[in-house]
Motif scaffolding. Sequence first.
Motif, PDB file in Angstrom:
ATOM      1  N   ASP A 103      31.009  59.895  35.139  1.00 24.49           N
ATOM      2  CA  ASP A 103      30.550  58.555  35.479  1.00 24.49           C
ATOM      3  C   ASP A 103      31.087  57.596  34.429  1.00 24.49           C
ATOM      4  O   ASP A 103      31.563  58.007  33.365  1.00 24.49           O
ATOM      5  CB  ASP A 103      29.016  58.515  35.510  1.00 24.49           C
ATOM      6  N   VAL A 104      31.020  56.322  34.723  1.00 26.10           N
ATOM      7  CA  VAL A 104      31.460  55.316  33.756  1.00 26.10           C
ATOM      8  C   VAL A 104      30.507  55.335  32.570  1.00 26.10           C
ATOM      9  O   VAL A 104      29.284  55.353  32.740  1.00 26.10           O
ATOM     10  CB  VAL A 104      31.475  53.913  34.407  1.00 26.10           C
ATOM     11  N   THR A 141      28.337  54.119  29.331  1.00 25.77           N
ATOM     12  CA  THR A 141      27.444  52.970  29.191  1.00 25.77           C
ATOM     13  C   THR A 141      28.154  51.776  28.572  1.00 25.77           C
ATOM     14  O   THR A 141      28.021  50.646  29.048  1.00 25.77           O
ATOM     15  CB  THR A 141      26.221  53.352  28.322  1.00 25.77           C
ATOM     16  N   ARG A 160      30.712  50.357  31.056  1.00 24.28           N
ATOM     17  CA  ARG A 160      30.019  49.638  32.118  1.00 24.28           C
ATOM     18  C   ARG A 160      29.557  48.263  31.618  1.00 24.28           C
ATOM     19  O   ARG A 160      29.697  47.255  32.310  1.00 24.28           O
ATOM     20  CB  ARG A 160      28.816  50.469  32.594  1.00 24.28           C
ATOM     21  N   ARG A 161      29.031  48.245  30.404  1.00 21.86           N
ATOM     22  CA  ARG A 161      28.541  46.990  29.838  1.00 21.86           C
ATOM     23  C   ARG A 161      29.682  45.993  29.640  1.00 21.86           C
ATOM     24  O   ARG A 161      29.548  44.796  29.911  1.00 21.86           O
ATOM     25  CB  ARG A 161      27.847  47.284  28.503  1.00 21.86           C
ATOM     26  N   ASP A 209      30.862  44.655  33.126  1.00 14.44           N
ATOM     27  CA  ASP A 209      29.865  43.715  33.641  1.00 14.44           C
ATOM     28  C   ASP A 209      29.948  42.375  32.917  1.00 14.44           C
ATOM     29  O   ASP A 209      29.945  41.305  33.544  1.00 14.44           O
ATOM     30  CB  ASP A 209      28.456  44.295  33.495  1.00 14.44           C
ATOM     31  N   TYR A 225      34.371  51.564  39.654  1.00 15.64           N
ATOM     32  CA  TYR A 225      33.315  50.646  39.217  1.00 15.64           C
ATOM     33  C   TYR A 225      33.841  49.213  39.110  1.00 15.64           C
ATOM     34  O   TYR A 225      33.159  48.262  39.521  1.00 15.64           O
ATOM     35  CB  TYR A 225      32.750  51.098  37.868  1.00 15.64           C
ATOM     36  N   THR A 226      35.065  49.054  38.591  1.00 19.61           N
ATOM     37  CA  THR A 226      35.645  47.708  38.485  1.00 19.61           C
ATOM     38  C   THR A 226      35.804  47.081  39.859  1.00 19.61           C
ATOM     39  O   THR A 226      35.513  45.893  40.059  1.00 19.61           O
ATOM     40  CB  THR A 226      37.007  47.771  37.774  1.00 19.61           C
TER      41      THR A 226
END
Length: 362
Positions: free
Chosen positions: A95-96, A98, A101-102, A105, A348-349
């Motif tokens: 998974d991406v 943390t 991901r932050r 975002d 995710y991007t």
Amino acid sequence: MSSMPFHPSPSLTTLDARARDIFRSIVETYLETGEPVGSRTLSRGTIALSPASIRNTMQDLTLAGLLASPHTSSGRVPTHAGLRLFVDGLLEIGDVGTEERREIDARLAGLARPGGRVDFDQALNEASSLLSGLAGGAGIVASPVRDTGIKHVEFVALGHDQALAILVAEDGQVENRLMPMGPGMTPSTLQEASNFLNARLKGRSLTEARGEMSQELNSARQALDAAAARLVEDGMAAWSGAAGPRSLIVRGRANLLQDREALEDLDRVRVLFDDLEQKEQLIGLLDGVSEAQGVRIFIGAETRLFSLSGSSVIAAPYMTGRQRVLGAVGVIGPTRLNYARIIPLVDYTARVLSRLFDGQEP
């Protein structure tokens, strides 16, 4: 030699447990180190077999087209077909992280202006730079098709054998196309064709209308003059590229020179840089991602564009809240990419971009 069965196009089901374990170890070690993997390396690791037994299986995998032996080494590296088999059946995708991901975002969500409007070009440039920095390859983005509604169409005679097809979009842009005029074209023919298209195109985009127009035209041929019907067909064909210019954003080319393998094979890198200049072909490759539900992976010789440079592309579509695909975002690099890490990053991007563009059109 082992008795492992093989077929011309091997799949995981044609490999026994020993072959799968050895194949997985070779690919994972190669992706981590970039070095050819030998039997002694495997026997000292997780494979509890003698180097001779491992070599026998490696030879079988080589004959099956899943491994190759570089001239300068007795070790093996995965072929493009081997990488595809590994990615499709053995790769464990995480998974991406943390922190990643932050960062995604923060850098993309921070582009929203008062009222929630987003500058598409700025967001796509930022997404390409983000992926380049996080993934270590070159970030690539195909911009959306700017396919606005049509306000007016008209055919104007420019002589006895040529006409000008004029398309005026609702955003004020005007597209002109020169067209040959066949026999039987009169001022009334031009007006009839213009009226037919205006009645069906006004307020709709070319993309929306194009799929239905051929069917409508077939049913309307009896009512339309034959010359006018030909003119309508020619006009739609002439405007097929009128949805607006596409741009290709590439960030992080320098990253493609950081890899030790790249420095040893600068000719391959030069070919890759030339490939990146093939804007239309690369956009066409990314447009193919639009048909996928999620991430698409293109490995080396699977695409004509990157068959010589031996590069891989990991890409995913981004879309509006109405699930209309706008374009694609991805990463390009050597086939020795960290697929397990980059696939979720790209996915995710793309999903963050889709949320950012929710309810908006370019």
